[in-house]
Design an enzyme around this catalytic site. Structure first.
Site, mmCIF file in Angstrom:
data_model
loop_
_atom_site.group_PDB
_atom_site.id
_atom_site.type_symbol
_atom_site.label_atom_id
_atom_site.label_comp_id
_atom_site.label_asym_id
_atom_site.label_seq_id
_atom_site.Cartn_x
_atom_site.Cartn_y
_atom_site.Cartn_z
ATOM 1 N N ASP A 92 1.859 -4.776 2.019
ATOM 2 C CA ASP A 92 1.215 -5.433 3.161
ATOM 3 C C ASP A 92 0.201 -4.574 3.906
ATOM 4 O O ASP A 92 -0.284 -4.983 4.962
ATOM 5 C CB ASP A 92 2.278 -5.932 4.145
ATOM 6 C CG ASP A 92 3.109 -4.790 4.737
ATOM 7 O OD1 ASP A 92 3.106 -3.694 4.161
ATOM 8 O OD2 ASP A 92 3.756 -5.025 5.778
ATOM 9 N N GLU A 93 -0.155 -3.397 3.385
ATOM 10 C CA GLU A 93 -1.162 -2.606 4.083
ATOM 11 C C GLU A 93 -1.905 -1.704 3.111
ATOM 12 O O GLU A 93 -1.392 -1.324 2.061
ATOM 13 C CB GLU A 93 -0.538 -1.765 5.208
ATOM 14 C CG GLU A 93 0.490 -0.777 4.751
ATOM 15 C CD GLU A 93 1.003 0.099 5.895
ATOM 16 O OE1 GLU A 93 0.179 0.532 6.731
ATOM 17 O OE2 GLU A 93 2.213 0.353 5.930
ATOM 18 N N ASP B 103 -3.514 -4.210 7.906
ATOM 19 C CA ASP B 103 -2.056 -4.334 7.960
ATOM 20 C C ASP B 103 -1.714 -5.796 8.223
ATOM 21 O O ASP B 103 -2.078 -6.349 9.265
ATOM 22 C CB ASP B 103 -1.501 -3.449 9.073
ATOM 23 C CG ASP B 103 0.008 -3.282 9.013
ATOM 24 O OD1 ASP B 103 0.627 -3.793 8.053
ATOM 25 O OD2 ASP B 103 0.566 -2.653 9.927
#
Length: 366
Positions: free
Chosen positions: A114-115, A20
């Site tokens: 983003d993860e 993350d």
């Protein structure tokens, strides 16, 4: 993960990493503009009806969070600096990060820009452990993008995701199988993946504050209070999650549904039940970075007769309020119901992926 510890027999032996990025959008802006470093930054619109898309850690100290109205964010932090989002830049960086992931596994399941989950059971890089792999990935992200990432390492997706948030920012948390149950027991249930504010509030009223409180309940009690979701909660509270990491594939829809332990009849109960479903669905929609044009309501009566009703828009659904209003309108058009309802579901479809040139963009009030 300490691979010298034998996994408990109940587990599959998988080694899962959840990566993350730390305050991704805001961190990219601070990286690219040195004048923003160390300052409270919000990516989003500064107008009265604007929305915060992301907040730097300096802003989070004041309580500023993503999805917060910009007006409230400015009240919490008068010195907050608003920055116009640059989605193409964020997508380019995301592709760069995913290329790093691909050096270590082909089993990559992105949740958003983003993860992502990574299944590194195969250890194709020959590093010897999932922990070493996570450390190498974090180091390469920092070296090649100038950004930091946090990671959780564990034996399943649920715990890996919870672990990645444990030591943020720029942290690593490893939960081996023999520590999984105790780790989950110590967590506030509001941190459980999929538990939104409304569900957390309901749990608090029922005396459920931690994973230990949840684990103390029977599966029957959980079904009675949380419908079909009770089985997931029963397993999660015990550190059990059998879902596999699945390679990225375009989604056609994002939705959720709930089967009620007690059939519902009144419009008030049905709207409240639909709002709980929206609490689950809308964060998924935001995380997917996709937008859709069709809202579909699914309704199943107690005789198992099932109907759907849909509303399509000329432009992608722009925000949670529009999604909620569409769902309410579809449901209220069927009220008063002539038979008790045992299941409700709400879905957004006709999705346009972020890289689709036809795709709509979240209106951040710029």
């Amino acid at each position: 993960m300490d691979e010298t510890e034998p996994p408990a027999p109940a587990y599959s032996g998988r080694r899962i990493i959840h990566v993350d990025m730390d305050a991704f959008y805001a961190s990219v802006e601070q990286r690219d503009n040195p004048e923003l470093r160390g300052k409270p930054v919000a990516v989003g619109g500064s107008r009265e009806r604007g929305v915060v898309a992301a907040a730097s850690y300096e802003a989070r100290v004041f309580g500023v969070r993503s999805a917060m109205p910009s007006s409230r964010a400015r009240r919490l932090c008068p010195d907050l600096v608003f920055v116009k989002p640059r989605f193409e830049v964020y997508r380019d960086v995301s592709r760069q990060i995913r290329a790093i992931f691909a050096r270590y596994t082909a089993l990559i399941e992105p949740l958003s820009l983003d993860e992502a989950y990574l299944d590194v059971t195969g250890d194709i890089a020959g590093l010897g452990s999932a922990t070493a792999t996570a450390e190498r990935i974090r180091a390469e992200i920092r070296a090649e993008t100038g950004l930091t990432a946090s990671a959780g390492v564990s034996y399943n997706k649920f715990i890996a995701k919870m672990a990645s948030d444990q030591n943020k920012p720029d942290g690593l948390c490893v939960i081996p199988p023999h520590k999984g149950r105790d780790f989950v027991a110590s967590l506030p249930v509001k941190r459980f993946y999929g538990v939104g504010p409304r569900t957390a509030e309901k749990m608090a009223k029922l005396g459920i504050e931690t994973g230990a409180d949840l684990r103390a309940q029977s599966v029957e009690w959980l079904h009675r209070n949380f419908g079909s979701w009770g089985e997931y909660l029963h397993g999660a509270a015990r550190g059990i999650d059998h879902r596999e990491v699945r390679n990225d594939r375009p989604r056609k829809s994002v939705g959720a549904e709930n089967t009620f332990f007690r059939d519902l009849v009144s419009p008030t109960e049905l709207i409240e039940a639909l709002d709980e479903i929206i609490d689950t669905v809308w964060p998924r929609i935001e995380k997917s970075e996709s937008r859709g044009r069709t809202v579909t309501l699914k309704l199943r009566y107690n005789d198992f007769h099932t109907i759907t009703r849909a509303k399509s828009f000329g432009e992608p659904v722009r925000d949670r309020a529009q999604f909620t209003n569409a769902g309410h309108a579809l449901l209220l058009a069927l009220c008063p119901v002539d038979r008790p309802i045992r299941l409700l579901g709400l879905t957004l479809s006709g999705l346009e992926q972020p890289d689709d040139p036809r795709g709509g963009q979240l209106d951040l009030g710029l």
